[in-house]
Design a protein around this motif. Structure first.
Motif, PDB file in Angstrom:
ATOM      1  N   ALA A   1       0.835  -1.198   0.000  1.00 16.98           N
ATOM      2  CA  ALA A   1       0.000   0.000   0.000  1.00 16.98           C
ATOM      3  C   ALA A   1       0.871   1.249   0.000  1.00 16.98           C
ATOM      4  N   TYR A   2       1.984   1.205   0.737  1.00 20.52           N
ATOM      5  CA  TYR A   2       2.901   2.347   0.766  1.00 20.52           C
ATOM      6  C   TYR A   2       3.536   2.557  -0.605  1.00 20.52           C
ATOM      7  N   LEU A   3       3.958   1.470  -1.225  1.00 18.66           N
ATOM      8  CA  LEU A   3       4.611   1.596  -2.534  1.00 18.66           C
ATOM      9  C   LEU A   3       3.641   2.127  -3.577  1.00 18.66           C
ATOM     10  N   LEU A   4       2.349   1.792  -3.436  1.00 13.15           N
ATOM     11  CA  LEU A   4       1.343   2.274  -4.397  1.00 13.15           C
ATOM     12  C   LEU A   4       0.998   3.739  -4.163  1.00 13.15           C
ATOM     13  N   THR A   5       0.917   4.147  -2.903  1.00 12.56           N
ATOM     14  CA  THR A   5       0.414   5.494  -2.612  1.00 12.56           C
ATOM     15  C   THR A   5       1.509   6.459  -2.186  1.00 12.56           C
TER      16      THR A   5
ATOM     17  N   LEU B   1       2.126   6.645   4.350  1.00 10.93           N
ATOM     18  CA  LEU B   1       2.096   5.585   5.362  1.00 10.93           C
ATOM     19  C   LEU B   1       0.772   5.512   6.101  1.00 10.93           C
ATOM     20  N   ASP B   2      -0.126   6.452   5.809  1.00  8.15           N
ATOM     21  CA  ASP B   2      -1.371   6.442   6.583  1.00  8.15           C
ATOM     22  C   ASP B   2      -2.600   6.563   5.689  1.00  8.15           C
ATOM     23  N   SER B   3      -2.516   6.012   4.487  1.00  9.98           N
ATOM     24  CA  SER B   3      -3.678   6.069   3.603  1.00  9.98           C
ATOM     25  C   SER B   3      -4.676   4.975   3.993  1.00  9.98           C
ATOM     26  N   PRO B   4      -5.941   5.191   3.634  1.00 13.04           N
ATOM     27  CA  PRO B   4      -6.947   4.148   3.933  1.00 13.04           C
ATOM     28  C   PRO B   4      -6.638   2.833   3.221  1.00 13.04           C
ATOM     29  N   LEU B   5      -5.839   2.939   2.162  1.00 13.01           N
ATOM     30  CA  LEU B   5      -5.483   1.739   1.407  1.00 13.01           C
ATOM     31  C   LEU B   5      -4.736   0.730   2.293  1.00 13.01           C
ATOM     32  N   HIS B   6      -4.124   1.248   3.372  1.00 15.68           N
ATOM     33  CA  HIS B   6      -3.442   0.374   4.318  1.00 15.68           C
ATOM     34  C   HIS B   6      -4.344  -0.718   4.856  1.00 15.68           C
TER      35      HIS B   6
ATOM     36  N   GLY C   1      -5.139  -3.126   2.132  1.00 15.13           N
ATOM     37  CA  GLY C   1      -3.958  -3.949   1.843  1.00 15.13           C
ATOM     38  C   GLY C   1      -3.721  -4.978   2.927  1.00 15.13           C
ATOM     39  N   ALA C   2      -3.861  -4.538   4.172  1.00 14.53           N
ATOM     40  CA  ALA C   2      -3.616  -5.454   5.283  1.00 14.53           C
ATOM     41  C   ALA C   2      -4.667  -6.550   5.347  1.00 14.53           C
ATOM     42  N   ALA C   3      -5.924  -6.144   5.130  1.00 11.80           N
ATOM     43  CA  ALA C   3      -6.982  -7.152   5.161  1.00 11.80           C
ATOM     44  C   ALA C   3      -6.752  -8.190   4.074  1.00 11.80           C
ATOM     45  N   LEU C   4      -6.367  -7.704   2.873  1.00  5.64           N
ATOM     46  CA  LEU C   4      -6.115  -8.643   1.778  1.00  5.64           C
ATOM     47  C   LEU C   4      -4.921  -9.541   2.091  1.00  5.64           C
TER      48      LEU C   4
ATOM     49  N   VAL D   1       9.274 -11.486   2.423  1.00  3.00           N
ATOM     50  CA  VAL D   1       9.142 -10.683   1.199  1.00  3.00           C
ATOM     51  C   VAL D   1       8.902  -9.221   1.569  1.00  3.00           C
ATOM     52  N   ALA D   2       8.071  -8.993   2.583  1.00  6.54           N
ATOM     53  CA  ALA D   2       7.794  -7.623   3.015  1.00  6.54           C
ATOM     54  C   ALA D   2       9.068  -6.938   3.496  1.00  6.54           C
ATOM     55  N   VAL D   3       9.883  -7.657   4.269  1.00  2.91           N
ATOM     56  CA  VAL D   3      11.129  -7.079   4.781  1.00  2.91           C
ATOM     57  C   VAL D   3      12.062  -6.731   3.624  1.00  2.91           C
ATOM     58  N   LEU D   4      12.149  -7.646   2.627  1.00  2.00           N
ATOM     59  CA  LEU D   4      12.997  -7.376   1.460  1.00  2.00           C
ATOM     60  C   LEU D   4      12.491  -6.158   0.710  1.00  2.00           C
ATOM     61  N   LEU D   5      11.167  -6.049   0.542  1.00  2.00           N
ATOM     62  CA  LEU D   5      10.602  -4.897  -0.165  1.00  2.00           C
ATOM     63  C   LEU D   5      10.946  -3.593   0.562  1.00  2.00           C
ATOM     64  N   ILE D   6      10.895  -3.635   1.903  1.00  2.00           N
ATOM     65  CA  ILE D   6      11.264  -2.438   2.670  1.00  2.00           C
ATOM     66  C   ILE D   6      12.730  -2.108   2.421  1.00  2.00           C
ATOM     67  N   ASN D   7      13.591  -3.120   2.460  1.00  2.00           N
ATOM     68  CA  ASN D   7      15.023  -2.915   2.261  1.00  2.00           C
ATOM     69  C   ASN D   7      15.321  -2.303   0.906  1.00  2.00           C
ATOM     70  N   VAL D   8      14.600  -2.762  -0.131  1.00  2.00           N
ATOM     71  CA  VAL D   8      14.933  -2.337  -1.484  1.00  2.00           C
ATOM     72  C   VAL D   8      14.287  -1.001  -1.832  1.00  2.00           C
ATOM     73  N   TYR D   9      12.998  -0.871  -1.501  1.00  7.05           N
ATOM     74  CA  TYR D   9      12.263   0.304  -1.991  1.00  7.05           C
ATOM     75  C   TYR D   9      11.964   1.356  -0.922  1.00  7.05           C
ATOM     76  N   ALA D  10      12.057   0.997   0.313  1.00  7.21           N
ATOM     77  CA  ALA D  10      11.567   1.923   1.332  1.00  7.21           C
ATOM     78  C   ALA D  10      12.557   2.047   2.485  1.00  7.21           C
ATOM     79  N   ARG D  11      13.848   2.035   2.129  1.00 14.44           N
ATOM     80  CA  ARG D  11      14.889   2.030   3.144  1.00 14.44           C
ATOM     81  C   ARG D  11      14.787   3.241   4.079  1.00 14.44           C
ATOM     82  N   ASP D  12      14.395   4.380   3.482  1.00 16.60           N
ATOM     83  CA  ASP D  12      14.417   5.621   4.251  1.00 16.60           C
ATOM     84  C   ASP D  12      13.119   5.895   5.017  1.00 16.60           C
ATOM     85  N   VAL D  13      12.183   4.946   4.986  1.00 23.57           N
ATOM     86  CA  VAL D  13      10.889   5.185   5.613  1.00 23.57           C
ATOM     87  C   VAL D  13      10.854   4.583   7.013  1.00 23.57           C
ATOM     88  N   HIS D  14      10.014   5.175   7.855  1.00 30.15           N
ATOM     89  CA  HIS D  14       9.860   4.596   9.186  1.00 30.15           C
ATOM     90  C   HIS D  14       8.984   3.345   9.109  1.00 30.15           C
ATOM     91  N   LEU D  15       9.587   2.246   8.756  1.00 28.92           N
ATOM     92  CA  LEU D  15       8.848   0.987   8.694  1.00 28.92           C
ATOM     93  C   LEU D  15       9.790  -0.099   9.168  1.00 28.92           C
TER      94      LEU D  15
END
Lengths: 279, 312
Positions: B56-60, B63-68, B71-74, B108-122
């Motif tokens: 959801a973060y990568l799409l939007t 970090l606080d969109s309703p899409l979260h 995404g989490a439910a899915l 997979v989620a951890v890898l995605l954070i490492n690759v695309y969202a390193r600088d985010v608070h996640l």
């Protein structure tokens, strides 16, 4: 108290539970079969457990489905109530698909299929039989509780209404399950091994109950495992071993040839010849 | 109004309220998971919702969109569905299937954070432990009031879960006790089960910021289990579970203050204290069972068979 528990067939008044039978649901326009199964094939991960089964149960009989372990008896019932999707074939209840006839069918699962440590009472379990009539979101009220209590009385269990269900014996649990089916006031009763693991007293009581249902024009289709009692408890018999071996009045179907076809050549029956009842 | 605001401005109040709301929201659903013997699915879901949050973060980009929530439910339902698929193979049992699915999704989620969202608070520490102590720092305006964001989120989630359990009480009970009869009566127990687990996923996301996965799992499993040891009625089990959850939040906070330890850890430990109490003095606890074994019961009637063992 014992007399009350024992007398569940004898003292039964049909009008108590049979509120709906007065409106002629068993009228003359009824189709020829209470349960009609057509070319039914069912598989579990590729293996056929039912193969091209045709079954016709006329209304008003006590029918037993009998066969060895793994013959597909329970699967057949699951296909009828839509708990399992058959690979092929159709099921009709009084001439219509099950989905349109839910209100006319009561299903009694195997006693061991549920967790009896569930935090609830005998009365509450019987009330569950009325959930179908209530539909989504509507909650049981006084009327439902009263009907459930009456059904418990019919099986001699009204004194145990507020008991937690794990505190009941196996026979008592089976009676609670039967009361749950009775409270539905159905026309067709599907029962999965109603005699499994019950005491002799309960077994006799269930037989009385079945006969009473038949006397009121109801149809019962029960999965049964005891070859010795089939001919005395039931009047209609379907022998199953993945395929349907034979079906019809129990006097015609309960023959050594048919039983050998279902159970293999080693089956010997008491009263039909020799002893050693089970294969 | 200012009185209420003054009250809400105290960090301790917000912390205890957030903990209590997570506890109530989690234990209401947890009661049914425990009875369905699926309680460890909450552990799986609480980890694998991360992949929903990351996607959801990568799409939007936020970090606080309703899409979260979506995404989490899915992601939660994906976990449950993949577990189901593995179980249906009949070669992988359900405990192993849960253990296979959620580490894969979490990794997979951890890898995605490492690759695309390193600088985010996640960061992954926050996912596991959360930091309820900081819950009061992030506030939003609701009319005249300033309320902690996680307090607001958890209030909404708790109300949704409460409505779900109240309005579908009969359906949940039937689907949990006897799924076969539920099917026969037309109640779609599979659908009810997926709805339950979707709400578990949403609750896990709400709890994620505030309390982390571990305290969430504790709140899902421990209060209902403690209540189950004490009572024989489902509705009492639900109410008692909520009370244990609230008590654990209050007690845990007090414990954390007096011993200067992690608040989340103290709350989780307090649920354990309640469980221990129930295990000892509950209706189905150790003492009760020992007493029942001592006192001879009534002689077995004709109707009671020996083989069931159900009758104590």
């Amino acid at each position: 108290m014992a007399g009350r528990a024992l007398g569940m067939g004898g003292g039964m008044e049909p009008a108590v539970i049979g509120a709906r039978q007065a409106d002629g649901t068993n009228g003359s326009h009824e189709p020829a079969f209470a349960l009609h199964v057509e070319d039914l094939t069912a598989t579990y991960s590729g293996d056929a457990v039912l193969w091209d089964v045709d079954l016709n149960v006329p209304p008003g009989v006590l029918a037993a489905i009998v066969g060895p372990n793994g013959a597909g008896k329970s699967t057949l019932l699951k296909c009828v109530i839509g708990a399992m999707r058959p690979a092929a074939g159709h099921v009709y209840v009084f001439g219509h698909p099950y989905r349109r006839q839910r209100h006319r069918v009561a299903y009694v699962p195997q006693r061991t299929s549920v967790d009896w440590d569930f935090p609830t009472t005998a009365l509450d379990v019987v009330t569950m039989g009325l959930y179908g009539r209530l539909g989504w979101f509507r909650v049981p009220r006084r009327r439902e509780t009263d009907e459930a209590l009456q059904a418990l009385a019919l099986v001699g269990m009204d004194a145990y209404a507020e008991r937690q269900i794990s505190q009941l014996s196996g026979g008592q649990q089976q009676r609670v399950f039967l009361a749950r089916a009775l409270v539905q006031d159905a026309d067709l009763y599907l029962m999965d091994e109603p005699f499994a693991g019950v005491d002799a007293t309960t077994e006799r009581a269930i037989v009385d109950l079945l006969k009473d249902l038949r006397a009121r024009g109801k149809t019962v289709v029960a999965v049964h495992h005891d070859l010795q009692t089939v001919a005395t408890y039931f009047d209609w018999l379907a022998l199953l071993n993945v395929r349907l071996i034979a079906q019809g009045p129990v006097t015609e179907v309960y023959t050594p040839e048919h039983l050998r076809a279902a159970y293999g050549p080693r089956v010997v029956l008491l009263g039909v010849g020799g002893h050693a009842p089970q294969p | 109004m200012t009185g209420l605001q003054g009250w809400l401005d105290q960090p301790g109040v917000t912390i205890v309220l957030v903990g209590a709301l997570v506890g109530v929201a989690a234990s209401l659903l947890g009661a049914f998971l425990v009875l369905r013997r699926e309680s460890m699915l909450s552990d799986a879901i609480s980890h694998s919702v991360l992949i929903g949050i990351v996607l959801a973060y990568l799409l939007t980009g936020a970090l606080d969109s309703p899409l979260h929530v979506v995404g989490a439910a899915l992601a939660g339902l994906l976990t449950v569905w993949l577990t189901d698929v593995l179980v249906r193979s009949r070669r992988v049992k359900s405990d192993a299937a849960i253990g296979l699915v959620f580490p894969a999704l979490f990794a997979v989620a951890v890898l995605l954070i490492n690759v695309y969202a390193r600088d985010v608070h996640l960061d992954t520490d926050a996912v596991l432990l959360g930091e309820i102590g900081f819950a009061w720092l992030d506030v939003v305006r609701v009319g005249p009031l300033e309320v902690a964001r996680s307090l607001l989120t958890m209030l909404v989630i708790t109300l949704v879960n409460l409505a779900f359990v109240v309005f579908l009480y009969k359906e949940l009970k039937l689907a949990t006790f006897d799924a076969m009869l539920a099917t026969a009566l037309g109640f779609r127990p599979g659908l009810v089960g997926y709805a339950l687990l979707a709400l578990v996923s949403v609750t896990a996301v709400g709890a994620f910021d505030a309390v982390g996965a571990i305290l969430f799992v504790a709140f899902v499993i421990v209060p209902p289990t403690a209540a189950y040891l004490v009572t024989d009625r489902l509705w009492r089990m639900l109410v008692l579970g909520c009370l244990v959850a609230v008590g654990s939040s209050v007690g845990g906070y007090a414990l954390a203050l007096s011993f200067d330890v992690s608040i989340g850890g103290a709350m989780a430990s307090t649920t354990g204290v309640f469980l221990l109490l129930a295990l000892i003095v509950g209706k189905h606890g150790i003492v009760a069972r020992a007493l029942r074994r001592r006192t001879p019961g009534p002689p077995p009637s004709i109707l009671r068979e020996r083989e069931t063992g159900g009758a104590p």
